[in-house]
Enzyme design. Sequence first.
Site, PDB file in Angstrom:
ATOM      1  N   LYS A   1       0.809  -1.229   0.000  1.00 40.88           N
ATOM      2  CA  LYS A   1       0.000   0.000   0.000  1.00 40.88           C
ATOM      3  C   LYS A   1       0.841   1.276   0.000  1.00 40.88           C
ATOM      4  O   LYS A   1       0.427   2.287  -0.555  1.00 40.88           O
ATOM      5  CB  LYS A   1      -0.945   0.016   1.209  1.00 40.88           C
ATOM      6  CG  LYS A   1      -2.116  -0.952   1.086  1.00 40.88           C
ATOM      7  CD  LYS A   1      -3.052  -0.794   2.268  1.00 40.88           C
ATOM      8  CE  LYS A   1      -4.165  -1.797   2.242  1.00 40.88           C
ATOM      9  NZ  LYS A   1      -5.134  -1.599   3.335  1.00 40.88           N
TER      10      LYS A   1
ATOM     11  N   ASP B   1      -9.820   2.962   2.059  1.00 41.37           N
ATOM     12  CA  ASP B   1      -9.968   2.511   3.450  1.00 41.37           C
ATOM     13  C   ASP B   1     -10.550   3.648   4.297  1.00 41.37           C
ATOM     14  O   ASP B   1     -11.396   3.417   5.176  1.00 41.37           O
ATOM     15  CB  ASP B   1      -8.608   2.104   4.038  1.00 41.37           C
ATOM     16  CG  ASP B   1      -8.155   0.735   3.549  1.00 41.37           C
ATOM     17  OD1 ASP B   1      -9.013  -0.075   3.150  1.00 41.37           O
ATOM     18  OD2 ASP B   1      -6.934   0.481   3.555  1.00 41.37           O
TER      19      ASP B   1
HETATM   20  P1  NAP Z   1      -0.172  -2.291  10.745  1.00 39.73           P
HETATM   21  O1  NAP Z   1       0.119  -1.181   9.780  1.00 39.73           O
HETATM   22  O2  NAP Z   1       0.818  -3.389  10.910  1.00 39.73           O
HETATM   23  O3  NAP Z   1      -0.433  -1.622  12.184  1.00 39.73           O
HETATM   24  C1  NAP Z   1      -0.630  -2.432  13.308  1.00 39.73           C
HETATM   25  C2  NAP Z   1      -1.144  -1.579  14.460  1.00 39.73           C
HETATM   26  O4  NAP Z   1      -1.457  -2.464  15.537  1.00 39.73           O
HETATM   27  C3  NAP Z   1      -0.121  -0.583  14.996  1.00 39.73           C
HETATM   28  O5  NAP Z   1      -0.803   0.549  15.469  1.00 39.73           O
HETATM   29  C4  NAP Z   1       0.517  -1.376  16.140  1.00 39.73           C
HETATM   30  O6  NAP Z   1       1.109  -0.558  17.133  1.00 39.73           O
HETATM   31  C5  NAP Z   1      -0.701  -2.058  16.712  1.00 39.73           C
HETATM   32  N1  NAP Z   1      -0.376  -3.252  17.478  1.00 39.73           N
HETATM   33  C6  NAP Z   1       0.156  -4.421  17.021  1.00 39.73           C
HETATM   34  N2  NAP Z   1       0.290  -5.304  18.047  1.00 39.73           N
HETATM   35  C7  NAP Z   1      -0.148  -4.663  19.167  1.00 39.73           C
HETATM   36  C8  NAP Z   1      -0.256  -5.049  20.537  1.00 39.73           C
HETATM   37  N3  NAP Z   1       0.123  -6.263  20.963  1.00 39.73           N
HETATM   38  N4  NAP Z   1      -0.762  -4.142  21.397  1.00 39.73           N
HETATM   39  C9  NAP Z   1      -1.158  -2.920  20.986  1.00 39.73           C
HETATM   40  N5  NAP Z   1      -1.073  -2.500  19.701  1.00 39.73           N
HETATM   41  C10 NAP Z   1      -0.579  -3.367  18.809  1.00 39.73           C
HETATM   42  O7  NAP Z   1      -1.550  -3.003  10.386  1.00 39.73           O
HETATM   43  P2  NAP Z   1      -2.816  -2.355   9.639  1.00 39.73           P
HETATM   44  O8  NAP Z   1      -2.686  -2.600   8.186  1.00 39.73           O
HETATM   45  O9  NAP Z   1      -3.000  -0.969  10.136  1.00 39.73           O
HETATM   46  O10 NAP Z   1      -4.001  -3.301  10.140  1.00 39.73           O
HETATM   47  C11 NAP Z   1      -4.492  -3.190  11.462  1.00 39.73           C
HETATM   48  C12 NAP Z   1      -5.777  -4.024  11.571  1.00 39.73           C
HETATM   49  O11 NAP Z   1      -6.775  -3.449  10.735  1.00 39.73           O
HETATM   50  C13 NAP Z   1      -5.611  -5.470  11.085  1.00 39.73           C
HETATM   51  O12 NAP Z   1      -6.376  -6.302  11.922  1.00 39.73           O
HETATM   52  C14 NAP Z   1      -6.200  -5.445   9.688  1.00 39.73           C
HETATM   53  O13 NAP Z   1      -6.724  -6.705   9.290  1.00 39.73           O
HETATM   54  C15 NAP Z   1      -7.311  -4.440   9.876  1.00 39.73           C
HETATM   55  N6  NAP Z   1      -7.722  -3.786   8.637  1.00 39.73           N
HETATM   56  C16 NAP Z   1      -9.026  -3.886   8.322  1.00 39.73           C
HETATM   57  C17 NAP Z   1      -9.500  -3.267   7.208  1.00 39.73           C
HETATM   58  C18 NAP Z   1     -10.954  -3.378   6.879  1.00 39.73           C
HETATM   59  O14 NAP Z   1     -11.343  -3.024   5.763  1.00 39.73           O
HETATM   60  N7  NAP Z   1     -11.777  -3.853   7.805  1.00 39.73           N
HETATM   61  C19 NAP Z   1      -8.639  -2.538   6.376  1.00 39.73           C
HETATM   62  C20 NAP Z   1      -7.293  -2.438   6.735  1.00 39.73           C
HETATM   63  C21 NAP Z   1      -6.853  -3.083   7.884  1.00 39.73           C
HETATM   64  P3  NAP Z   1       2.662  -0.118  17.009  1.00 39.73           P
HETATM   65  O15 NAP Z   1       2.663   1.032  16.051  1.00 39.73           O
HETATM   66  O16 NAP Z   1       3.037   0.251  18.380  1.00 39.73           O
HETATM   67  O17 NAP Z   1       3.420  -1.307  16.476  1.00 39.73           O
END
Ligand code: NAP
Length: 267
Positions: A65, A101
Amino acid sequence: MDVFGLLGNPVGHSLSPPMHEAAYAELGLEARYVTFEPAPEALGDAVAGAQALGITGLNVTVPFKRDVLEFVEPDPLAERIGAVNTIEFGGDGPPTGYNTDAIGAVRSLRDHDVSLRGESAVVVGAGGAGRAIAFGLADEGATVTIANRTASKAERLADAIPGATGGGLEILPDVVPRADVLVNATTVGMDEDRSPVPTTALHDNLAVMDAVYSPLETRLLREATTAGATPIDGAWMLLYQGVDALERWTGTEAPVAAMNEALRSHL
Ligand code: NAP
């Protein structure tokens, strides 16, 4: 025949093909939605190849992305977010990159009659989803607070959004009781039955959306329901990011009910 697709790696379990193909069937469109898994170093070739082959539009998912920005002309919102999840080809110039998104999150809330203008929204997470959601909610007039495990990331993101503030997860017990909208944009709740938000902070004047869609009913949403809050699962955002992409590509109103049914039957 129009060809649409998804660039990501891996994409084997993507829910986008059934969701989009249900829309084509409903609209009577002769079209296909195909998944592609280019190697990271071949991303530019993949985008150029798609253009050369006359592909109409592509979605983009993890891990491309951000990197795909180099190969498209982002619209202003995608540029501010710093990520593209939808590409529209047209003509010989660079393809346009959008971030649906952000719009997907906003339309999910709108679908549940949640207003954002003048309301206070807390976004938990400052990764890819958190960035998109925070910009999307702020553009709709919400005052956004971002809480993230790594506080500095939340602070940096808040600096880029007028009126937003950011901090570590420890601010949640203070900010959630005063909020109207809460969105989980972390991965917490995916692999284990945990919530990133203290239960005691939830209340019955809150709309709680979880970006996590697997499982559909996360611990956060269960606890939100118990607290009398309005729960909104992650499939809604997934649905509406696809709806918005399809509407950009086809210029046609998406058959939301058919797409929702197809998506949920595969979850
Ligand atoms: P990402 O860029 O890897 O970001 C992960 C986020 O989760 C960061 O803020 C990270 O914090 C936090 N995190 C990870 N492990 C954690 C823990 N143990 N405790 C607290 N915070 C934690 O991932 P992303 O692409 O943003 O995706 C995040 C979620 O959204 C996923 O579940 C994904 O499937 C979902 N999503 C859904 C949609 C939809 O259309 N429904 C679209 C996109 C994403 P740090 O910065 O401190 O590492």
